[in-house]
Design a protein around this motif. Structure first.
Motif, mmCIF file in Angstrom:
data_model
loop_
_atom_site.group_PDB
_atom_site.id
_atom_site.type_symbol
_atom_site.label_atom_id
_atom_site.label_comp_id
_atom_site.label_asym_id
_atom_site.label_seq_id
_atom_site.Cartn_x
_atom_site.Cartn_y
_atom_site.Cartn_z
ATOM 1 N N MET A 99 0.816 -1.187 0.000
ATOM 2 C CA MET A 99 0.000 0.000 0.000
ATOM 3 C C MET A 99 0.866 1.260 0.000
ATOM 4 O O MET A 99 0.575 2.219 -0.706
ATOM 5 N N ALA A 100 1.915 1.263 0.778
ATOM 6 C CA ALA A 100 2.786 2.435 0.841
ATOM 7 C C ALA A 100 3.511 2.644 -0.479
ATOM 8 O O ALA A 100 3.756 3.779 -0.875
ATOM 9 N N ARG A 101 3.824 1.551 -1.164
ATOM 10 C CA ARG A 101 4.525 1.662 -2.443
ATOM 11 C C ARG A 101 3.628 2.322 -3.492
ATOM 12 O O ARG A 101 4.076 3.152 -4.275
ATOM 13 N N ILE A 102 2.341 1.967 -3.505
ATOM 14 C CA ILE A 102 1.398 2.557 -4.458
ATOM 15 C C ILE A 102 1.195 4.037 -4.141
ATOM 16 O O ILE A 102 1.170 4.875 -5.048
ATOM 17 N N SER A 103 1.094 4.376 -2.884
ATOM 18 C CA SER A 103 0.918 5.772 -2.495
ATOM 19 C C SER A 103 2.118 6.619 -2.906
ATOM 20 O O SER A 103 1.953 7.742 -3.383
ATOM 21 N N THR B 255 4.195 5.967 -5.367
ATOM 22 C CA THR B 255 4.188 6.061 -6.825
ATOM 23 C C THR B 255 3.183 7.108 -7.286
ATOM 24 O O THR B 255 3.478 7.933 -8.157
ATOM 25 N N LEU B 256 1.993 7.094 -6.704
ATOM 26 C CA LEU B 256 0.984 8.107 -7.042
ATOM 27 C C LEU B 256 1.454 9.506 -6.673
ATOM 28 O O LEU B 256 1.192 10.468 -7.408
ATOM 29 N N LEU B 257 2.149 9.634 -5.570
ATOM 30 C CA LEU B 257 2.664 10.935 -5.152
ATOM 31 C C LEU B 257 3.728 11.443 -6.132
ATOM 32 O O LEU B 257 3.722 12.617 -6.499
ATOM 33 N N VAL B 258 4.593 10.563 -6.595
ATOM 34 C CA VAL B 258 5.639 10.961 -7.547
ATOM 35 C C VAL B 258 5.009 11.387 -8.863
ATOM 36 O O VAL B 258 5.337 12.450 -9.409
ATOM 37 N N PHE B 259 4.094 10.591 -9.405
ATOM 38 C CA PHE B 259 3.467 10.943 -10.680
ATOM 39 C C PHE B 259 2.560 12.170 -10.532
ATOM 40 O O PHE B 259 2.500 13.011 -11.433
ATOM 41 N N GLY B 260 1.865 12.267 -9.417
ATOM 42 C CA GLY B 260 1.041 13.453 -9.174
ATOM 43 C C GLY B 260 1.890 14.710 -9.065
ATOM 44 O O GLY B 260 1.507 15.776 -9.565
ATOM 45 N N GLY B 261 3.042 14.609 -8.429
ATOM 46 C CA GLY B 261 3.955 15.749 -8.341
ATOM 47 C C GLY B 261 4.486 16.147 -9.699
ATOM 48 O O GLY B 261 4.603 17.335 -10.013
ATOM 49 N N PHE B 262 4.774 15.152 -10.547
ATOM 50 C CA PHE B 262 5.249 15.438 -11.899
ATOM 51 C C PHE B 262 4.181 16.166 -12.709
ATOM 52 O O PHE B 262 4.468 17.152 -13.383
ATOM 53 N N VAL B 263 2.950 15.700 -12.630
ATOM 54 C CA VAL B 263 1.847 16.345 -13.346
ATOM 55 C C VAL B 263 1.648 17.767 -12.827
ATOM 56 O O VAL B 263 1.416 18.698 -13.611
ATOM 57 N N ALA B 264 1.756 17.974 -11.529
ATOM 58 C CA ALA B 264 1.608 19.312 -10.961
ATOM 59 C C ALA B 264 2.708 20.255 -11.447
ATOM 60 O O ALA B 264 2.446 21.419 -11.769
ATOM 61 N N VAL B 265 3.937 19.773 -11.520
ATOM 62 C CA VAL B 265 5.048 20.607 -11.988
ATOM 63 C C VAL B 265 4.867 20.973 -13.458
ATOM 64 O O VAL B 265 5.074 22.128 -13.855
ATOM 65 N N VAL B 266 4.476 20.004 -14.278
ATOM 66 C CA VAL B 266 4.251 20.284 -15.698
ATOM 67 C C VAL B 266 3.100 21.269 -15.864
ATOM 68 O O VAL B 266 3.173 22.208 -16.666
ATOM 69 N N GLY B 267 2.026 21.091 -15.106
ATOM 70 C CA GLY B 267 0.900 22.018 -15.163
ATOM 71 C C GLY B 267 1.288 23.415 -14.721
ATOM 72 O O GLY B 267 0.873 24.412 -15.334
ATOM 73 N N ALA B 268 2.085 23.518 -13.689
ATOM 74 C CA ALA B 268 2.540 24.831 -13.217
ATOM 75 C C ALA B 268 3.453 25.495 -14.238
ATOM 76 O O ALA B 268 3.457 26.719 -14.369
ATOM 77 N N ALA B 269 4.208 24.716 -14.987
ATOM 78 C CA ALA B 269 5.085 25.284 -16.013
ATOM 79 C C ALA B 269 4.294 25.754 -17.225
ATOM 80 O O ALA B 269 4.634 26.764 -17.843
ATOM 81 N N PHE B 270 3.226 25.051 -17.582
ATOM 82 C CA PHE B 270 2.431 25.419 -18.749
ATOM 83 C C PHE B 270 1.458 26.559 -18.481
ATOM 84 O O PHE B 270 1.013 27.211 -19.425
#
Length: 67
Positions: free
Chosen positions: A1-5, A7-22
């Protein structure tokens, strides 16, 4: 469960950074059309389109103009 969380946090952070840049590059000019047009008119004042346009290319048109 912690591993999935994690992973979701890493990908969610990546999407947030890309969105903030665009946001300032793409979405802000779309939301504030009049301010963008005023800034572009100021930046392009004194430029004669025919002098800077390479031969054989289409002349620049307003990207916000309705088709």
């Amino acid at each position: 469960m912690a591993r999935i969380s994690r992973t979701l946090l890493v990908f969610g952070g990546f999407v947030a950074v890309v969105g903030a840049a665009f946001y300032p590059i793409y979405f802000r000019p779309l939301l504030q059309v009049e301010q963008y047009r005023k800034d572009q008119a100021t930046n392009r004042s004194g430029i004669i389109q025919e002098d800077v346009q390479p031969p054989g290319l289409k002349v620049w048109s307003d990207p916000f103009g309705r088709k």
